[in-house]
Design an enzyme around this catalytic site. Structure first.
Site, short mmCIF file in Angstrom:
data_model
loop_
_atom_site.label_atom_id
_atom_site.label_comp_id
_atom_site.label_asym_id
_atom_site.label_seq_id
_atom_site.Cartn_x
_atom_site.Cartn_y
_atom_site.Cartn_z
N LYS A 107 4.31 4.52 -0.52
CA LYS A 107 4.86 5.81 -0.96
C LYS A 107 5.87 6.30 0.07
O LYS A 107 5.83 5.88 1.22
CB LYS A 107 3.73 6.83 -1.11
CG LYS A 107 2.81 6.51 -2.28
CD LYS A 107 2.09 7.75 -2.76
CE LYS A 107 1.23 7.46 -3.97
NZ LYS A 107 1.97 7.26 -5.22
N ARG A 112 -12.17 21.64 -21.23
CA ARG A 112 -13.05 22.76 -20.85
C ARG A 112 -12.37 24.10 -21.06
O ARG A 112 -13.02 25.09 -21.35
CB ARG A 112 -13.49 22.60 -19.39
CG ARG A 112 -14.66 21.66 -19.26
CD ARG A 112 -15.27 21.72 -17.91
NE ARG A 112 -14.39 21.13 -16.92
CZ ARG A 112 -14.78 20.25 -16.01
NH1 ARG A 112 -16.04 19.88 -15.94
NH2 ARG A 112 -13.93 19.76 -15.14
N LYS A 165 -7.11 3.11 -15.12
CA LYS A 165 -7.53 2.74 -13.77
C LYS A 165 -7.56 4.01 -12.92
O LYS A 165 -6.85 4.96 -13.25
CB LYS A 165 -6.60 1.67 -13.19
CG LYS A 165 -5.14 2.11 -12.96
CD LYS A 165 -4.94 2.46 -11.54
CE LYS A 165 -3.78 3.30 -11.25
NZ LYS A 165 -3.69 3.91 -9.99
N ASP A 189 -5.20 2.22 -5.12
CA ASP A 189 -4.30 2.87 -6.07
C ASP A 189 -3.32 1.89 -6.71
O ASP A 189 -3.04 1.98 -7.90
CB ASP A 189 -3.53 3.98 -5.34
CG ASP A 189 -2.68 4.81 -6.29
OD1 ASP A 189 -3.20 5.17 -7.37
OD2 ASP A 189 -1.50 5.07 -5.96
N ASP A 244 -3.71 -0.08 -17.91
CA ASP A 244 -2.92 -0.17 -16.68
C ASP A 244 -1.49 -0.03 -17.16
O ASP A 244 -0.97 -0.94 -17.82
CB ASP A 244 -3.18 -1.55 -16.05
CG ASP A 244 -2.34 -1.79 -14.80
OD1 ASP A 244 -1.23 -1.25 -14.72
OD2 ASP A 244 -2.79 -2.55 -13.92
N HIS A 245 -0.86 1.09 -16.88
CA HIS A 245 0.43 1.35 -17.54
C HIS A 245 1.50 0.31 -17.16
O HIS A 245 2.45 0.12 -17.88
CB HIS A 245 0.90 2.78 -17.29
CG HIS A 245 1.51 3.02 -15.94
ND1 HIS A 245 0.76 3.17 -14.81
CD2 HIS A 245 2.79 3.11 -15.54
CE1 HIS A 245 1.56 3.36 -13.77
NE2 HIS A 245 2.79 3.33 -14.19
N LYS A 252 13.09 3.97 -4.84
CA LYS A 252 12.14 3.50 -5.86
C LYS A 252 12.57 2.10 -6.24
O LYS A 252 13.73 1.87 -6.62
CB LYS A 252 12.21 4.43 -7.07
CG LYS A 252 11.44 3.96 -8.28
CD LYS A 252 9.99 4.35 -8.19
CE LYS A 252 9.20 3.84 -9.40
NZ LYS A 252 7.77 3.83 -9.17
N LYS A 298 4.88 -1.86 -19.46
CA LYS A 298 6.30 -1.67 -19.18
C LYS A 298 7.06 -2.82 -19.84
O LYS A 298 6.63 -3.97 -19.76
CB LYS A 298 6.57 -1.71 -17.67
CG LYS A 298 6.14 -0.46 -16.92
CD LYS A 298 6.45 -0.63 -15.43
CE LYS A 298 5.80 0.47 -14.61
NZ LYS A 298 6.64 1.61 -14.36
N GLU A 351 7.99 3.30 -3.66
CA GLU A 351 8.19 4.60 -4.32
C GLU A 351 8.81 5.59 -3.35
O GLU A 351 8.55 5.51 -2.14
CB GLU A 351 6.85 5.20 -4.73
CG GLU A 351 6.05 4.38 -5.69
CD GLU A 351 4.82 5.15 -6.10
OE1 GLU A 351 4.97 6.13 -6.84
OE2 GLU A 351 3.72 4.79 -5.65
N HIS A 372 -2.05 -2.74 -10.47
CA HIS A 372 -0.66 -3.10 -10.81
C HIS A 372 -0.18 -4.35 -10.06
O HIS A 372 0.42 -5.25 -10.66
CB HIS A 372 0.30 -1.95 -10.47
CG HIS A 372 -0.12 -0.62 -11.00
ND1 HIS A 372 -0.74 -0.46 -12.20
CD2 HIS A 372 0.02 0.64 -10.49
CE1 HIS A 372 -0.99 0.83 -12.41
NE2 HIS A 372 -0.54 1.51 -11.38
C1 BG6 Z 1 -0.03 4.95 -10.57
C2 BG6 Z 1 -0.48 5.34 -9.19
O1 BG6 Z 1 -0.96 4.10 -11.16
O2 BG6 Z 1 1.23 4.29 -10.48
C3 BG6 Z 1 0.55 6.24 -8.54
O3 BG6 Z 1 -1.72 6.01 -9.29
C4 BG6 Z 1 1.91 5.58 -8.56
O4 BG6 Z 1 0.17 6.57 -7.22
C5 BG6 Z 1 2.26 5.10 -9.95
O5 BG6 Z 1 2.84 6.57 -8.14
C6 BG6 Z 1 3.51 4.27 -9.93
O6 BG6 Z 1 3.89 4.00 -11.24
P1 BG6 Z 1 5.40 3.74 -11.61
O7 BG6 Z 1 5.37 3.44 -13.07
O8 BG6 Z 1 6.16 4.99 -11.27
O9 BG6 Z 1 5.86 2.59 -10.77
#
Ligand code: BG6
Length: 532
Positions: A379, A80, A187, A274, A216-217, A384, A221, A255, A279
């Site tokens: 969180k 935008r 997602k 989330d 879904d990242h 981590k 990995k 995290e 995940h």
């Molecule tokens: C995301 C969530 O999909 O994954 C976040 O929306 C989260 O809240 C993140 O922090 C965690 O991803 P990673 O790769 O840092 O473990």
């Protein structure tokens, strides 16, 4: 099992035994790309936002540096904000400089493939004009009408944007100068079963399943991809990968980050939507699934779906025995004082949204009957840590009981996803010396050991797979729906039950999670209470 064994956010013990494999001398590019990537254009809708600058363009640039992109290749950002090609390139350059990559002379060359169009989301004339523009670009650069539409917009806009892409003729394949056409959505896919089905219907109004990439990242990995290789390219683990030898499985995604600038989204989502719906469920499936007959997208996804079908319906009437939820309060992370969740900008001062959850689930099938899977994510925890811990049973009989007593620490296999990209097997050995005593030692494998080539981060891998048309690392809708079907009653119970407030256990930022009233603190206590 002592406390040190159970706490998933513990410090990892130093390596005691290391394997040394020969350097196979694989050229750096060898593991990068399989298959032929056809020329194409990646159209990023929502390109003036954070995701494009922080993740998407740095990922594409890194692929470019590693000769991983097809040629010709274009990126057309749409948003935008009025930016123009120049403004877009400058903004993206900043993003790339912040990423850990070489911003060398190649940026200039790469930036020539970046273009920008101002656009109104949901506005048909805007997208019809985009269709004309993309056609011109195809003719000019030879990108063959192959396009990926990456929706980097808030999920609430997915339906509208997919609709106008479809209405403007851009979803049609191999007609009117179009080549192939793919759409990527990240997602969350809906916020419960009903909305997920609704979103899917809207996507399918214009796109067929082979065109839809549900991202879904976690799946992309490296260490998550490795789970299937580890399980099914080795003969020694599968025979013991079942209820006879495994006591329980703990899957953790802890995290240190808080809600950051995403309060608007997180207040609607909470940790269950989330992290769990996507995940955590993927990690569960990869750990528990049967071997597919072939490493191919649909056969792998078929096996995952069988895991979701085997999920024992959650006993919502006994929710507190199977689920603990918490919310972080103020505390200290990395020696810095941090705010509690309710004090974060954009968060409701009396919010009851959970930022931590631990859930016990069972799979009703032959392999896993009776084995609890503990899924835990939160969180603002002490560190981590994403890992899958396979806790084996104790030896059936202790021949050392006269000297050592009955208890012998059981074996444990930890599959470190991040930041410790390691597989660690803990086992018992004799402590050197005259007296008979055991000690726990570890055999460690570091994922990048003996590998010197480029490493693709999850966005790079997902983008290249999408360019190649490989859906293996993307969700299929039946999996999405089964996971929502499992989670929706839990969410409804959590969000409507009378004990909602009392259920939400507070924990200090930087701690190991909530304590239980009168029962001490931390994740171990929760695990203990669920196990008893
Ligand atoms: C995301 C969530 O999909 O994954 C976040 O929306 C989260 O809240 C993140 O922090 C965690 O991803 P990673 O790769 O840092 O473990």
């Amino acid at each position: 099992m002592d406390v040190g064994d159970k706490n998933p956010i513990r410090e990892v013990q130093p390596a005691v035994v290391k394997s040394e494999a020969p350097d196979l001398g694989i050229p750096p590019e060898a593991c990068l790309i399989e298959g032929h990537a056809e020329p194409c254009t990646v159209v990023i809708v929502g390109a003036s936002g954070d995701l494009t600058q922080r993740k998407l363009v740095p990922a594409l640039f890194n692929l470019y540096l590693n000769a991983g992109l097809p040629q010709p290749f274009l990126i057309v950002g749409c948003g935008r904000t009025e930016l123009g090609d120049r403004g877009f390139r400058d903004k993206m350059k900043k993003g790339v400089s912040a990423a850990p990559q070489r911003l060398d002379s190649k940026w200039g060359e790469f930036a020539k493939s970046l273009f920008y169009r101002s656009i109104d989301y949901g506005d048909l004339p805007s997208f019809s004009a985009l269709a004309g523009y993309l056609k011109e670009k195809d003719e000019e650069h030879g990108t063959g009408g192959n396009r990926i539409f990456y929706l980097a917009v808030p999920p609430s806009l997915y339906k509208d944007v997919a609709h106008v892409i479809g209405r403007s003729g851009l979803a049609v394949e191999n007609e009117n100068g179009n080549g192939w056409s793919r759409i990527v959505v990240e997602k969350p896919f809906g916020r419960d079963l009903g909305t997920a089905i609704d979103l899917d219907r809207s996507l399918h109004d214009h796109f067929e399943e082979h065109q839809i990439f549900r991202m879904d990242h976690y799946l992309a990995k490296e260490t998550v991809q490795n789970i299937l290789m580890f399980r099914f390219a080795n003969a020694i683990f599968e025979p013991i990968w079942n209820r006879r030898y495994i006591d329980h499985v703990a899957i953790t995604a802890a995290e240190t980050l808080g809600v950051e600038h995403r309060a608007g989204y997180y207040e609607q989502a909470g940790v269950l939507r989330d992290m769990f719906q996507n995940h955590m469920m993927q990690l569960l499936a990869l750990t528990a699934m049967e071997p597919p007959s072939l490493f191919e997208a649909d056969r792998v996804r078929d096996e995952k779906v069988k895991v979701y079908r085997a999920l024992r319906p959650f006993p919502v009437e006994k929710i507190q025995e199977y689920l603990e939820v918490g919310q972080y309060g103020p505390g200290t992370i990395n020696e810095k004082a941090v705010k509690g969740y309710r004090d974060e900008p954009g968060v409701n001062g009396d919010s009851l949204v959970p930022t931590f959850a631990m859930m016990k689930v069972f799979l009703d099938n032959w392999r896993w009957q009776g084995v609890p899977f503990y899924l835990c994510s939160g969180k603002r925890l002490a560190r981590k840590l994403t890992e899958i811990a396979i806790q084996f049973k104790q030896v059936p009989h202790s021949m050392f009981r006269q000297t050592l007593g009955e208890h012998i620490t059981a074996n444990r296999l930890s599959i470190g996803i991040y930041p410790d990209e390691k597989i660690i097997l803990t086992f018992q050995t004799k402590n050197p010396g005259a007296r008979l005593c055991l000690r726990s030692v570890t055999m460690d494998f570091e994922y990048n050991q003996n590998y010197k080539g480029p490493i693709l981060d999850s966005y790079e891998k997902a983008l290249i797979d999408c360019i190649l048309g490989d859906q293996m690392l993307f969700w299929r809708q039946d999996g999405v729906e089964l996971c929502w079907a499992f989670l929706t009653p839990i969410l409804e119970e959590c969000e409507t039950c009378r004990e909602r407030q009392a259920m939400l256990l507070p924990y200090a930022a930087g701690s190991c999670g909530p304590g239980l009233p009168g029962k001490g603190e931390g994740f171990d206590r929760l695990m203990e209470s669920m196990r008893s």
